[in-house]
Design a protein around this motif. Structure first.
Motif, PDB file in Angstrom:
ATOM      1  N   GLN A 221     -21.740 -37.325  18.277  1.00 23.47           N
ATOM      2  CA  GLN A 221     -22.887 -36.446  18.542  1.00 23.47           C
ATOM      3  C   GLN A 221     -24.012 -36.574  17.514  1.00 23.47           C
ATOM      4  O   GLN A 221     -24.894 -35.722  17.442  1.00 23.47           O
ATOM      5  CB  GLN A 221     -22.433 -34.972  18.616  1.00 23.47           C
ATOM      6  CG  GLN A 221     -21.279 -34.739  19.568  1.00 23.47           C
ATOM      7  CD  GLN A 221     -20.697 -33.340  19.464  1.00 23.47           C
ATOM      8  OE1 GLN A 221     -21.235 -32.466  18.782  1.00 23.47           O
ATOM      9  NE2 GLN A 221     -19.580 -33.116  20.135  1.00 23.47           N
ATOM     10  N   VAL A 222     -24.003 -37.641  16.747  1.00 18.54           N
ATOM     11  CA  VAL A 222     -24.962 -37.811  15.654  1.00 18.54           C
ATOM     12  C   VAL A 222     -25.915 -38.966  15.966  1.00 18.54           C
ATOM     13  O   VAL A 222     -25.513 -39.988  16.538  1.00 18.54           O
ATOM     14  CB  VAL A 222     -24.222 -38.081  14.325  1.00 18.54           C
ATOM     15  CG1 VAL A 222     -25.195 -38.496  13.222  1.00 18.54           C
ATOM     16  CG2 VAL A 222     -23.448 -36.839  13.897  1.00 18.54           C
TER      17      VAL A 222
ATOM     18  N   THR B 256     -24.748 -31.516  21.610  1.00 15.89           N
ATOM     19  CA  THR B 256     -23.431 -30.879  21.627  1.00 15.89           C
ATOM     20  C   THR B 256     -22.390 -31.755  22.318  1.00 15.89           C
ATOM     21  O   THR B 256     -21.276 -31.309  22.586  1.00 15.89           O
ATOM     22  CB  THR B 256     -23.507 -29.519  22.341  1.00 15.89           C
ATOM     23  OG1 THR B 256     -23.992 -29.717  23.684  1.00 15.89           O
ATOM     24  CG2 THR B 256     -24.451 -28.579  21.607  1.00 15.89           C
ATOM     25  N   ALA B 257     -22.763 -32.993  22.622  1.00 18.62           N
ATOM     26  CA  ALA B 257     -21.833 -33.966  23.200  1.00 18.62           C
ATOM     27  C   ALA B 257     -22.275 -35.351  22.739  1.00 18.62           C
ATOM     28  O   ALA B 257     -23.301 -35.500  22.074  1.00 18.62           O
ATOM     29  CB  ALA B 257     -21.827 -33.875  24.730  1.00 18.62           C
ATOM     30  N   SER B 258     -21.501 -36.364  23.083  1.00 13.83           N
ATOM     31  CA  SER B 258     -21.803 -37.714  22.612  1.00 13.83           C
ATOM     32  C   SER B 258     -23.138 -38.205  23.149  1.00 13.83           C
ATOM     33  O   SER B 258     -23.573 -37.828  24.239  1.00 13.83           O
ATOM     34  CB  SER B 258     -20.690 -38.675  23.029  1.00 13.83           C
ATOM     35  OG  SER B 258     -20.572 -38.715  24.440  1.00 13.83           O
TER      36      SER B 258
ATOM     37  N   SER C  88     -27.958 -37.443  26.169  1.00 13.00           N
ATOM     38  CA  SER C  88     -26.578 -37.118  25.820  1.00 13.00           C
ATOM     39  C   SER C  88     -25.803 -36.647  27.043  1.00 13.00           C
ATOM     40  O   SER C  88     -26.369 -36.328  28.096  1.00 13.00           O
ATOM     41  CB  SER C  88     -26.575 -36.019  24.742  1.00 13.00           C
ATOM     42  OG  SER C  88     -25.291 -35.463  24.570  1.00 13.00           O
ATOM     43  N   LYS C  89     -24.503 -36.567  26.866  1.00 16.24           N
ATOM     44  CA  LYS C  89     -23.639 -35.981  27.891  1.00 16.24           C
ATOM     45  C   LYS C  89     -23.832 -34.471  27.989  1.00 16.24           C
ATOM     46  O   LYS C  89     -23.302 -33.843  28.906  1.00 16.24           O
ATOM     47  CB  LYS C  89     -22.178 -36.318  27.603  1.00 16.24           C
ATOM     48  CG  LYS C  89     -21.836 -37.785  27.840  1.00 16.24           C
ATOM     49  CD  LYS C  89     -20.356 -38.060  27.705  1.00 16.24           C
ATOM     50  CE  LYS C  89     -20.051 -39.520  28.042  1.00 16.24           C
ATOM     51  NZ  LYS C  89     -18.597 -39.807  27.935  1.00 16.24           N
ATOM     52  N   ASP C  90     -24.573 -33.876  27.036  1.00 15.51           N
ATOM     53  CA  ASP C  90     -24.852 -32.440  27.123  1.00 15.51           C
ATOM     54  C   ASP C  90     -26.041 -32.146  28.047  1.00 15.51           C
ATOM     55  O   ASP C  90     -26.509 -31.010  28.118  1.00 15.51           O
ATOM     56  CB  ASP C  90     -25.079 -31.829  25.735  1.00 15.51           C
ATOM     57  CG  ASP C  90     -26.363 -32.323  25.059  1.00 15.51           C
ATOM     58  OD1 ASP C  90     -27.157 -33.028  25.700  1.00 15.51           O
ATOM     59  OD2 ASP C  90     -26.548 -32.012  23.868  1.00 15.51           O
ATOM     60  N   GLU C  91     -26.538 -33.182  28.755  1.00 18.52           N
ATOM     61  CA  GLU C  91     -27.545 -33.061  29.810  1.00 18.52           C
ATOM     62  C   GLU C  91     -28.965 -32.834  29.284  1.00 18.52           C
ATOM     63  O   GLU C  91     -29.870 -32.516  30.050  1.00 18.52           O
ATOM     64  CB  GLU C  91     -27.171 -31.946  30.812  1.00 18.52           C
ATOM     65  CG  GLU C  91     -25.755 -32.073  31.352  1.00 18.52           C
ATOM     66  CD  GLU C  91     -25.393 -30.991  32.358  1.00 18.52           C
ATOM     67  OE1 GLU C  91     -26.213 -30.072  32.579  1.00 18.52           O
ATOM     68  OE2 GLU C  91     -24.298 -31.071  32.936  1.00 18.52           O
TER      69      GLU C  91
END
Length: 393
Positions: A10-11, A43-45, A60-63
């Motif tokens: 997540q960085v 908040t996700a990869s 990201s996968k956090d949309e």
């Protein structure tokens, strides 16, 4: 310049790279990467990264899509419009950003006001990848509905649809836009714009994870392995291969600066490496520098402080026309001569610039979210509101 890379953890990493003064007796100039920032915004990869001359954006996968002002070194906020993982982000110059996601949408963003100019339901399944023609007037996308779609960005509509046998996961234009490649597993189909037909197929040893054109005819290919290969897209022959990493190569990026033609690679082994290409593409490149992030890297970008990237920057005549606000018309599936004719009609003509005055009214409710208001609950609440007012088509 700045090497930027996202990871599973997540960085987003940023490394400033500068050439060292050349010492007497040195045959090659040394480059040193220095850690510039480590930003934990998602908040996700992380799944995608792109850069223009001012901003770096990450998906990201956090949309969400996050924006970083590289001049001021600040978090510029987030874009909340998609439902699902952001799968691809592409800038065209400093004017437009185009995003694709698992919700099947392709969104065109004003990269100055950060407003959504247009939201297109592009695929019945996920949008897996997209690529913008160098003119900015055409785009290609592939998705999990087993189609390759050409988009007329001037009119904001589908130009044609090609059914393909499997789900392609990469599509990429060549630097001059005269050809493009479509990647399915370990197969790379080479198309020519004039005919919209496959001129040949390259087979890699492993599933392809990234491709980047080094010239109009030379393609760098990375897969689920440590090796990078250079292929001639005309002869379909492998020109050379070299071991780049200790684990699979996840992403690549190429650019040109004075006296250097560079390819950057990022791997699951945590390393980002910069390579100098030889004039003869049959000769493997030489390592300029490397840095270990100690993370599982997923995506890569390069931010250039000035417009020195010949491949990414274009003369004013090739700047993209404004995107029409018409809803995309129902497109028909075309094949054979019809596809060839559509491709010819859609071929960019930089002399036609009469559509630049089209108004760019933003889509309601799709602007910039303040950086201080990016809690997951607020993001989800915004999405629920959007669904209620019918912003997402």
């Amino acid at each position: 310049m700045e090497l930027v890379a996202g990871c599973y953890e997540q960085v987003l990493f940023g490394f400033s790279v500068r050439p060292e003064p050349k010492a007497s007796g040195d045959h090659q100039q040394k480059w040193t990467p220095v850690a510039d920032f480590t930003h934990h915004a998602h908040t996700a990869s992380l799944s995608a990264v792109a850069a223009n001359s001012r901003f770096v954006v990450t998906g990201s996968k956090d949309e969400t899509i996050h924006i970083y002002d590289m001049k001021k070194k600040i978090d510029h906020g987030a874009l909340v419009h998609h439902n699902g993982t952001i799968t691809c982000l592409k800038f065209h110059g400093n004017r437009h950003l185009i995003s694709g996601a698992e919700d099947g949408l392709i969104c065109v963003w004003d990269a100055k006001k950060w407003e959504c100019l247009k939201s297109i339901k592009a695929h019945k399944g996920h949008v897996t990848f997209l690529s913008i023609h160098p003119s900015g007037k055409l785009a290609l996308s592939v998705g999990t509905d087993k189609t390759l779609r050409t988009w007329n960005l001037v009119e904001g509509r589908s130009a044609f649809i090609k059914n393909i046998k499997q789900n392609a996961h990469i599509v990429e234009w060549s630097p001059r836009g005269e050809k493009y490649v479509v990647v399915t597993l370990d197969k790379i189909d080479v198309y020519h714009l004039d005919t919209a037909a496959v001129s040949g197929t390259i087979t890699n040893e492993k599933r392809v994870s990234s491709v980047t054109f080094l010239s109009e005819s030379v393609l760098a290919v990375a897969g689920d392995e440590e090796v990078v290969r250079f292929f001639d897209t005309d002869s379909l022959m492998c020109l050379c291969e070299f071991k780049a990493h200790e684990n699979r190569v996840k992403d690549m990026f190429s650019f040109e600066i004075p006296e250097h033609h560079v390819i950057v690679t990022a791997s699951s082994d945590g390393f980002i490496k910069m390579w100098k290409l030889a004039q003869d593409m049959k000769v493997p490149p030489s390592l300029l520098c490397e840095v270990n992030t100690n993370a599982r890297l997923t995506c890569l970008g390069v931010w250039l402080d000035s417009v020195t990237d010949a491949k990414e920057s274009l003369p004013p005549a090739a700047e993209p026309s404004a995107v029409s606000k018409e809803q995309p018309k129902g497109s028909k599936k075309e094949s054979g001569d019809a596809v060839q004719e559509e491709a010819r009609q859609s071929k960019p003509n930089t002399k036609k610039r009469d559509l630049t005055g089209v108004s760019e009214k933003p889509t309601t409710g799709s602007g910039l979210v303040a950086a201080k208001k990016r809690k997951v609950g607020e993001i989800l609440e915004k999405k629920r509101k959007k669904k209620k007012i019918g912003v997402m088509q």
